[in-house]
Motif scaffolding. Structure first.
Motif: not given
Lengths: 169, 365
Positions: A64-65, A82-84
């Protein structure tokens, strides 16, 4: 990076500019590879003359970011959500290290991106790949963006002024 | 007496089977694919990504499929999945001023550079059920394309007011300082704006919308204008430790709302407009607008206003926005409370008996 950082006393300037250009070029192709859909990357990969032998420094890994925004659009940072992301690091026999960082959870995309990143750093393969891989991928992305934008532009409001007693005939 | 009981295993397993069958519905009807959900239920996907706090349309679609379309259950599933992944990096703050805009409207200015771009919106639809959609196999709709695209970037509308000094400046003066993270830091009060904005961004749309509504109905003294509402794609950049320079890892769709509110001024500040800010993953416009109103209401103390209403109370608001927590607590009451209830039952019986003993005596006196 601003040009002010490299403006110096002359001697090291060329070398620094060279580094800066290399960094900029790599930033560009990594951004293109990160946006390329799986099918396009597979097609590119299938078209490579040969894939050099490599070993994983970091096999494709999903994580994740945390994406930050700014209060008011330009103020202090806050955490939005978050984003994957999938990342991969590999090394060719000649020591070149390729990195792939792509949005989503597709390990294969990250791996192909890393292989291409390494190939693009190799002087032997770089000019060819820049022409045959990066330019068409970037053009496809620009075309998609252009189409989206023109569809949005078709919904732009054209105001006209209503004048009392001046009904259209 | 407390008696421990076991049981229900078979009942639970069978209920899993039953819910799986119910989820699938009539097997004669084709099964939903995730691509169908991401493509055709996109706004539901966006809400799940936003409140589930993970941008991944395919995962959100899977969560929706698994939850039979129940968005809050899907949000819970996504939050649970999130805990299984490592965090690779924190992005640089996204620059919404550089958004590839697909929708952008202002209620404050009619003519601003770039103009009013309606984009894909239901705002001007008639809200009549379209029975043509009930008949499958319609021709594929196609949007118009203008001769030229929109400008590459559009100047934020509030910059117009900002240049005149009529709106408070939004200053980034905490670069490099730690940013509150609700997934790692315990809630603390009074909450900073970073904590409030993150909490509202992942907060329940219905709850935040209701609070926002209250601020405009006399429970917050809000007189807002939408300075700008924009939706489109922004790039996300990270600085990987092994590189040391920023790289672009892709685009995400976001919706941003800049709400303008009047401010009568204080001893230190002249009369000016103040800001409320909303930002969401995906196209979640209602949520971004509601968030911006509640953000402004929660800024009352820093602007020297009295905190009189629920939406201005950070502890009340931030403690109740999270629908996963709220659902957990509210719905746990349906779980077995047999022993607690037995105790209460005994107590009520005892009180009754007590009363019955006291009342005849009183009557006799």
């Amino acid at each position: 990076m601003t040009s002010g950082q490299t403006a110096g006393n002359g001697v090291g300037q060329t070398a620094q500019h060279g580094t800066k250009d290399r960094v900029e070029a790599r930033r560009f192709w990594m951004s293109v590879l990160a946006r390329a859909p799986r099918e396009e990357l597979e097609a590119v990969f299938a078209g490579l003359a040969a894939c050099p032998e490599h070993r994983f420094l970091r096999p494709p890994e999903i994580g994740l970011v945390m994406v930050q925004g700014r209060a008011g659009g330009g103020g202090n940072a806050f955490n939005l959500g978050e984003m994957t992301v999938t990342r991969c690091a590999l090394q060719f026999a000649d020591g070149t290290v390729g990195l792939g960082y792509v949005q989503g959870r597709d390990r294969r995309r990250a791996e192909i991106a890393a292989i291409l990143d390494a190939l693009l750093q190799s002087p032997g393969t770089h000019p060819d790949l820049e022409q045959t891989v990066i330019a068409p991928l970037a053009a496809a992305q620009a075309a998609r963006r252009d189409a989206r934008s023109r569809k949005a532009a078709s919904t732009k409001v054209e105001f006209f002024t209503m004048v009392r007693g001046d009904n259209p005939k | 007496m407390y008696v421990a009981v076991k049981g229900g295993e078979r009942a639970i397993l069978n209920s899993h089977k039953l819910v799986a069958e119910e989820r699938r519905g009539d097997p004669a009807v084709p099964e939903l694919g995730l691509a169908q959900i991401t493509e055709q239920f996109r706004l539901a996907v966006d809400r799940v990504m936003n409140e589930g706090s993970v941008y991944d349309p395919e995962l959100a679609a899977l969560a929706l499929k698994q939850a039979q379309g129940d968005s809050i259950e899907a949000i819970f599933l996504l939050r649970a999945y999130r805990t299984t992944l490592p965090r690779i990096a924190v992005s640089r703050p996204i620059e919404t001023a550089e958004m590839a805009v697909r929708r952008r409207v202002s209620a404050a200015y009619k003519d601003m550079p770039g103009g009013q771009v309606l984009g894909p919106t239901y705002d001007y639809t008639h809200r009549l059920l379209d029975f043509a959609l009930a008949a499958e196999g319609e021709t594929v709709p196609e949007a118009e394309q203008a001769a030229s695209p929109l400008p590459e970037t559009m100047l934020p509308v509030l910059d117009i007011l900002s240049h005149e000094g009529l709106i408070e400046e939004e200053v980034a003066d905490r670069e490099g300082e730690p940013v509150f993270d609700v997934t790692r830091d315990p809630m603390s009060f009074p909450a900073g704006r970073d904590q409030r904005l993150q909490n509202l961004a992942r907060g329940d749309e219905g709850f935040v919308l209701g609070l926002a509504y209250s601020t405009t109905r006399g429970y917050g003294g809000s007189h807002p204008f939408v300075g700008e509402l924009r939706m489109g794609e922004v790039s996300v950049e990270i600085v990987p430790e092994e590189l040391g320079f920023p790289i672009d890892i892709g685009d995400i769709t976001v919706t941003e709302c800049q709400m303008i509110n009047q401010f009568k001024g204080s001893a230190e500040k002249p009369p000016q407009f103040t800001r409320g800010y909303g930002l969401s993953f995906g196209h979640c416009e209602r949520k971004a607008m509601a968030m911006s109103l509640v953000d402004r209401a929660l800024r009352c103390k820093e602007l020297g206003e009295d905190a009189l209403y629920p939406a201005q109370d950070d502890e009340f608001v931030l403690s109740h926005t999270d629908n996963v927590e709220a659902v957990g607590f509210v719905t746990h009451f349906k779980l077995p409370h047999y022993v607690d209830f037995q105790a209460e039952l005994e107590l009520v019986r005892k009180m009754r008996a007590e009363q019955a003993r006291v009342e005849p005596q009183e009557a006799a006196e």
